[in-house]
Design a protein around this motif. Sequence first.
Motif, short mmCIF file in Angstrom:
data_model
loop_
_atom_site.label_atom_id
_atom_site.label_comp_id
_atom_site.label_asym_id
_atom_site.label_seq_id
_atom_site.Cartn_x
_atom_site.Cartn_y
_atom_site.Cartn_z
N ARG A 1 0.85 -0.72 -0.04
CA ARG A 1 0.08 0.15 -0.01
C ARG A 1 0.78 1.24 -0.20
NH1 ARG A 1 -2.98 2.39 4.99
NH2 ARG A 1 -4.90 3.20 3.84
N ASN A 2 0.57 2.16 -1.18
CA ASN A 2 1.32 3.57 -0.96
C ASN A 2 0.35 4.84 -1.21
OD1 ASN A 2 3.24 5.51 -1.19
ND2 ASN A 2 3.36 4.81 -3.95
N CYS A 3 0.50 5.64 0.22
CA CYS A 3 -0.57 6.36 0.29
C CYS A 3 0.62 8.16 -0.25
CB CYS A 3 -1.29 6.65 1.09
SG CYS A 3 -1.81 5.17 2.01
N GLY A 4 1.06 7.79 -0.88
CA GLY A 4 1.90 8.87 -1.23
C GLY A 4 3.58 8.86 -0.54
N ALA A 5 3.79 10.14 -0.92
CA ALA A 5 5.38 10.74 -1.14
C ALA A 5 6.23 10.17 0.71
CB ALA A 5 5.98 12.01 -1.33
N THR A 6 5.05 10.95 1.47
CA THR A 6 4.94 11.73 2.70
C THR A 6 5.22 9.97 3.77
OG1 THR A 6 3.04 11.80 2.95
CG2 THR A 6 4.17 14.06 2.89
N THR A 7 4.06 9.10 3.29
CA THR A 7 4.60 7.44 4.04
C THR A 7 4.48 6.97 3.58
OG1 THR A 7 2.10 7.17 2.83
CG2 THR A 7 1.43 7.97 5.04
N GLY A 8 5.26 6.16 2.13
CA GLY A 8 6.00 5.19 1.54
C GLY A 8 5.54 4.22 1.99
N PHE A 9 5.89 3.45 1.56
CA PHE A 9 5.24 1.58 1.33
C PHE A 9 5.00 1.56 2.03
CE2 PHE A 9 6.67 3.07 -3.08
CZ PHE A 9 6.41 2.97 -3.53
N GLU A 10 3.78 0.34 2.23
CA GLU A 10 3.47 -0.18 3.63
C GLU A 10 2.94 -2.03 3.39
OE1 GLU A 10 1.23 3.44 5.80
OE2 GLU A 10 0.15 1.97 4.98
N LEU A 11 3.21 -2.68 3.53
CA LEU A 11 3.01 -4.26 3.66
C LEU A 11 2.00 -4.03 3.88
CD1 LEU A 11 3.63 -6.91 2.14
CD2 LEU A 11 5.36 -7.39 3.66
N HIS A 12 0.45 -4.98 3.97
CA HIS A 12 0.17 -5.65 4.28
C HIS A 12 -1.09 -6.91 4.17
CE1 HIS A 12 -0.93 -1.54 5.83
NE2 HIS A 12 -0.96 -0.84 4.61
N LEU A 13 -1.69 -7.41 5.87
CA LEU A 13 -2.02 -8.98 5.16
C LEU A 13 -3.53 -8.46 5.51
CD1 LEU A 13 -1.44 -11.72 4.38
CD2 LEU A 13 -0.82 -12.45 6.54
N SER A 14 -4.67 -9.32 4.56
CA SER A 14 -5.94 -9.04 4.89
C SER A 14 -6.55 -10.10 4.94
CB SER A 14 -6.85 -7.52 4.31
OG SER A 14 -7.11 -6.42 5.12
N MET A 15 -7.39 -10.79 5.36
CA MET A 15 -8.23 -11.90 5.01
C MET A 15 -9.79 -11.39 4.75
SD MET A 15 -8.76 -15.72 6.93
CE MET A 15 -8.87 -15.05 8.21
#
Length: 108
Positions: free
Chosen positions: A24-38
Amino acid sequence: HGMCGVTVLKTAAIDDQMVYLYERNCGATTGFELHLSMLKKEESLGDSMGNLFSASLASWSSTLESSLSLKVDGRDAMTIQLQGVTLGKVFKQEPSVRIQHLHSPQNN
């Protein structure tokens, strides 16, 4: 929100649920994130935070997709395997989710 880009990296089906490992990438300020959902199969992922696991990504080598694997042994036994990926801050980690760091083989 609604401004986040989501890239699904791995999926797995279990019973009537789908498990998604995604970036998930919410723009330059937050950077990239890794998520797991069921989610139930009929539910759409959208761009929400992972309901099982979420963390920021500090660094990764090569493509993120090739650096990750997802093992689902049951609803309460999932393993995210990381190779050459460094997690930053972990925001959420359910007891059912294990993080395993694999050492990459040396390619000479």
